[in-house]
Design a protein around this motif. Structure first.
Motif, PDB file in Angstrom:
ATOM      1  N   GLN A 138       0.848  -1.187   0.000  1.00 55.83           N
ATOM      2  CA  GLN A 138       0.000   0.000   0.000  1.00 55.83           C
ATOM      3  C   GLN A 138       0.888   1.242   0.000  1.00 55.83           C
ATOM      4  O   GLN A 138       2.025   1.208   0.469  1.00 55.83           O
ATOM      5  CB  GLN A 138      -0.893   0.010   1.244  1.00 55.83           C
ATOM      6  N   LYS A 139       0.339   2.367  -0.500  1.00 55.59           N
ATOM      7  CA  LYS A 139       1.117   3.601  -0.588  1.00 55.59           C
ATOM      8  C   LYS A 139       0.321   4.780  -0.034  1.00 55.59           C
ATOM      9  O   LYS A 139      -0.890   4.837  -0.185  1.00 55.59           O
ATOM     10  CB  LYS A 139       1.521   3.884  -2.035  1.00 55.59           C
ATOM     11  N   ASP A 140       1.064   5.682   0.586  1.00 56.96           N
ATOM     12  CA  ASP A 140       0.431   6.873   1.127  1.00 56.96           C
ATOM     13  C   ASP A 140       1.527   7.911   1.369  1.00 56.96           C
ATOM     14  O   ASP A 140       2.708   7.658   1.125  1.00 56.96           O
ATOM     15  CB  ASP A 140      -0.314   6.539   2.431  1.00 56.96           C
ATOM     16  N   PHE A 141       1.123   9.088   1.885  1.00 55.88           N
ATOM     17  CA  PHE A 141       2.085  10.125   2.250  1.00 55.88           C
ATOM     18  C   PHE A 141       1.751  10.629   3.648  1.00 55.88           C
ATOM     19  O   PHE A 141       0.584  10.760   4.009  1.00 55.88           O
ATOM     20  CB  PHE A 141       2.042  11.290   1.248  1.00 55.88           C
ATOM     21  N   ILE A 142       2.804  10.881   4.434  1.00 58.16           N
ATOM     22  CA  ILE A 142       2.615  11.449   5.768  1.00 58.16           C
ATOM     23  C   ILE A 142       3.596  12.597   5.939  1.00 58.16           C
ATOM     24  O   ILE A 142       4.590  12.703   5.211  1.00 58.16           O
ATOM     25  CB  ILE A 142       2.828  10.407   6.890  1.00 58.16           C
ATOM     26  N   GLU A 143       3.324  13.461   6.913  1.00 53.84           N
ATOM     27  CA  GLU A 143       4.228  14.568   7.211  1.00 53.84           C
ATOM     28  C   GLU A 143       4.839  14.362   8.587  1.00 53.84           C
ATOM     29  O   GLU A 143       4.142  14.050   9.557  1.00 53.84           O
ATOM     30  CB  GLU A 143       3.486  15.904   7.161  1.00 53.84           C
ATOM     31  N   ILE A 144       6.165  14.539   8.660  1.00 53.85           N
ATOM     32  CA  ILE A 144       6.881  14.413   9.930  1.00 53.85           C
ATOM     33  C   ILE A 144       7.775  15.629  10.094  1.00 53.85           C
ATOM     34  O   ILE A 144       8.688  15.853   9.281  1.00 53.85           O
ATOM     35  CB  ILE A 144       7.728  13.122   9.975  1.00 53.85           C
ATOM     36  N   GLU A 145       7.512  16.414  11.103  1.00 53.07           N
ATOM     37  CA  GLU A 145       8.310  17.607  11.403  1.00 53.07           C
ATOM     38  C   GLU A 145       8.506  18.487  10.161  1.00 53.07           C
ATOM     39  O   GLU A 145       9.609  18.960   9.875  1.00 53.07           O
ATOM     40  CB  GLU A 145       9.673  17.197  11.976  1.00 53.07           C
ATOM     41  N   GLY A 146       7.431  18.688   9.411  1.00 48.92           N
ATOM     42  CA  GLY A 146       7.476  19.589   8.270  1.00 48.92           C
ATOM     43  C   GLY A 146       7.996  18.982   6.984  1.00 48.92           C
ATOM     44  O   GLY A 146       8.027  19.653   5.946  1.00 48.92           O
ATOM     45  N   LYS A 147       8.392  17.697   7.011  1.00 44.30           N
ATOM     46  CA  LYS A 147       8.870  17.020   5.806  1.00 44.30           C
ATOM     47  C   LYS A 147       7.866  15.946   5.407  1.00 44.30           C
ATOM     48  O   LYS A 147       7.339  15.220   6.252  1.00 44.30           O
ATOM     49  CB  LYS A 147      10.240  16.366   6.049  1.00 44.30           C
ATOM     50  N   GLU A 148       7.632  15.831   4.089  1.00 43.78           N
ATOM     51  CA  GLU A 148       6.684  14.837   3.604  1.00 43.78           C
ATOM     52  C   GLU A 148       7.425  13.541   3.255  1.00 43.78           C
ATOM     53  O   GLU A 148       8.509  13.583   2.673  1.00 43.78           O
ATOM     54  CB  GLU A 148       5.945  15.357   2.374  1.00 43.78           C
ATOM     55  N   TYR A 149       6.836  12.426   3.645  1.00 40.32           N
ATOM     56  CA  TYR A 149       7.430  11.114   3.394  1.00 40.32           C
ATOM     57  C   TYR A 149       6.456  10.237   2.626  1.00 40.32           C
ATOM     58  O   TYR A 149       5.262  10.188   2.956  1.00 40.32           O
ATOM     59  CB  TYR A 149       7.801  10.417   4.705  1.00 40.32           C
ATOM     60  N   GLU A 150       6.983   9.557   1.625  1.00 43.30           N
ATOM     61  CA  GLU A 150       6.210   8.526   0.951  1.00 43.30           C
ATOM     62  C   GLU A 150       6.274   7.259   1.802  1.00 43.30           C
ATOM     63  O   GLU A 150       7.345   6.899   2.306  1.00 43.30           O
ATOM     64  CB  GLU A 150       6.799   8.241  -0.433  1.00 43.30           C
ATOM     65  N   THR A 151       5.143   6.602   1.981  1.00 37.58           N
ATOM     66  CA  THR A 151       5.114   5.373   2.768  1.00 37.58           C
ATOM     67  C   THR A 151       4.679   4.205   1.897  1.00 37.58           C
ATOM     68  O   THR A 151       3.774   4.323   1.076  1.00 37.58           O
ATOM     69  CB  THR A 151       4.150   5.493   3.967  1.00 37.58           C
ATOM     70  N   LEU A 152       5.347   3.081   2.062  1.00 38.33           N
ATOM     71  CA  LEU A 152       4.978   1.830   1.418  1.00 38.33           C
ATOM     72  C   LEU A 152       4.888   0.786   2.522  1.00 38.33           C
ATOM     73  O   LEU A 152       5.846   0.630   3.300  1.00 38.33           O
ATOM     74  CB  LEU A 152       6.008   1.417   0.366  1.00 38.33           C
ATOM     75  N   PHE A 153       3.788   0.076   2.593  1.00 46.15           N
ATOM     76  CA  PHE A 153       3.568  -0.755   3.771  1.00 46.15           C
ATOM     77  C   PHE A 153       2.549  -1.853   3.512  1.00 46.15           C
ATOM     78  O   PHE A 153       1.773  -1.801   2.555  1.00 46.15           O
ATOM     79  CB  PHE A 153       3.086   0.117   4.939  1.00 46.15           C
ATOM     80  N   GLU A 154       2.547  -2.830   4.411  1.00 47.03           N
ATOM     81  CA  GLU A 154       1.533  -3.874   4.403  1.00 47.03           C
ATOM     82  C   GLU A 154       0.423  -3.548   5.405  1.00 47.03           C
ATOM     83  O   GLU A 154      -0.751  -3.777   5.130  1.00 47.03           O
ATOM     84  CB  GLU A 154       2.167  -5.227   4.727  1.00 47.03           C
ATOM     85  N   LYS A 155       0.830  -3.002   6.572  1.00 41.68           N
ATOM     86  CA  LYS A 155      -0.149  -2.608   7.578  1.00 41.68           C
ATOM     87  C   LYS A 155       0.189  -1.214   8.085  1.00 41.68           C
ATOM     88  O   LYS A 155       1.347  -0.906   8.391  1.00 41.68           O
ATOM     89  CB  LYS A 155      -0.177  -3.606   8.733  1.00 41.68           C
ATOM     90  N   ARG A 156      -0.825  -0.374   8.208  1.00 39.65           N
ATOM     91  CA  ARG A 156      -0.614   1.027   8.544  1.00 39.65           C
ATOM     92  C   ARG A 156      -0.001   1.222   9.931  1.00 39.65           C
ATOM     93  O   ARG A 156       0.734   2.189  10.154  1.00 39.65           O
ATOM     94  CB  ARG A 156      -1.940   1.791   8.452  1.00 39.65           C
ATOM     95  N   ARG A 157      -0.261   0.313  10.849  1.00 37.27           N
ATOM     96  CA  ARG A 157       0.292   0.487  12.205  1.00 37.27           C
ATOM     97  C   ARG A 157       1.825   0.442  12.187  1.00 37.27           C
ATOM     98  O   ARG A 157       2.483   1.028  13.043  1.00 37.27           O
ATOM     99  CB  ARG A 157      -0.252  -0.597  13.143  1.00 37.27           C
TER     100      ARG A 157
END
Length: 220
Positions: A138-157
């Motif tokens: 799965q793919k998504d984007f999150i923000e951490i301390e003002g920087k955006e990160y692409e996430t690739l994962f099997e489970k969101r936790r």
């Protein structure tokens, strides 16, 4: 055919040669000091039982392989690559290409990683490395301390656990890519190291592997 060289041109060449020579010795000394500092700072935290080093040539950096055999850490490996501070002419090009010193960390824990997860700082890679079986993640984007990160994962936790991990660094924006790979059972971190904070950051990585990774949902 005679080629005449003006005295002014010769003077410019001599000045450039002198500056390059001075920069070579200054840059070489600084890179050697940085290598020694990072080596000692990391070993003071890791306290390896056995160690092996591979020189990368010149004053670029080195690879270190540590046998730890303590807590949840079997092996701790890293590659340090430094900007060519000894070369006044190549340094500006390297700043454009590599941008900064880099520390590639590979931790091999005793606990088994069951699911794949990646957090990749957006726009960091010019050509993002290929991730095996990426189409299954799965793919998504999150923000951490003002920087955006692409996430690739099997489970969101798993993403949330790695978000917490990044937030524990002295400067979270210095972490460019972090991943857990079950196929090789590897915890990987690519970061920009800084002399003042390297021990705090290595201590944070060790704590995460020994505490969070060992008891985390990665194993379930």
């Amino acid at each position: 055919m005679d080629i005449k060289v003006s005295p002014e041109f010769l003077m410019v060449l001599m000045v450039l040669a002198g500056v390059a020579s001075i920069q070579f010795f200054k840059g070489r000394k600084l890179n050697l000091m940085l290598m020694q500092h990072y080596l000692k700072a990391i070993e003071d935290i890791i306290k390896p039982k056995d160690k092996e080093y591979v020189w990368l040539g010149g004053y670029i950096g080195f690879r270190a392989h540590y046998k730890v055999s303590e807590g949840n850490i079997d092996k701790f490996e890293y590659t340090l690559t430094l900007l060519p501070r000894q070369s006044i002419f190549y340094m500006p090009i390297s700043k454009l290409i590599s941008r900064h010193d880099k520390l590639y960390i590979v931790v091999r824990p005793y606990s088994q990683i069951k699911r794949e997860t990646h957090l990749i700082q957006k726009r960091y890679y010019r050509i993002r490395p290929k991730i095996e079986d990426e189409e299954l993640l799965q793919k998504d984007f999150i923000e951490i301390e003002g920087k955006e990160y692409e996430t690739l994962f099997e489970k969101r936790r798993d993403v949330e656990l790695l978000r917490e991990f990044l937030q524990g660094f002295s400067k979270p924006e210095n972490v460019k890519h972090v991943s857990l790979t079950p196929k090789t059972n590897v915890f990987y971190i690519l970061m920009k190291p800084e002399p003042e904070t390297i021990q705090d950051d290595i201590r944070h990585i060790v704590r995460f592997v020994n505490e969070k990774l060992k008891e985390s949902p990665f194993e379930r």
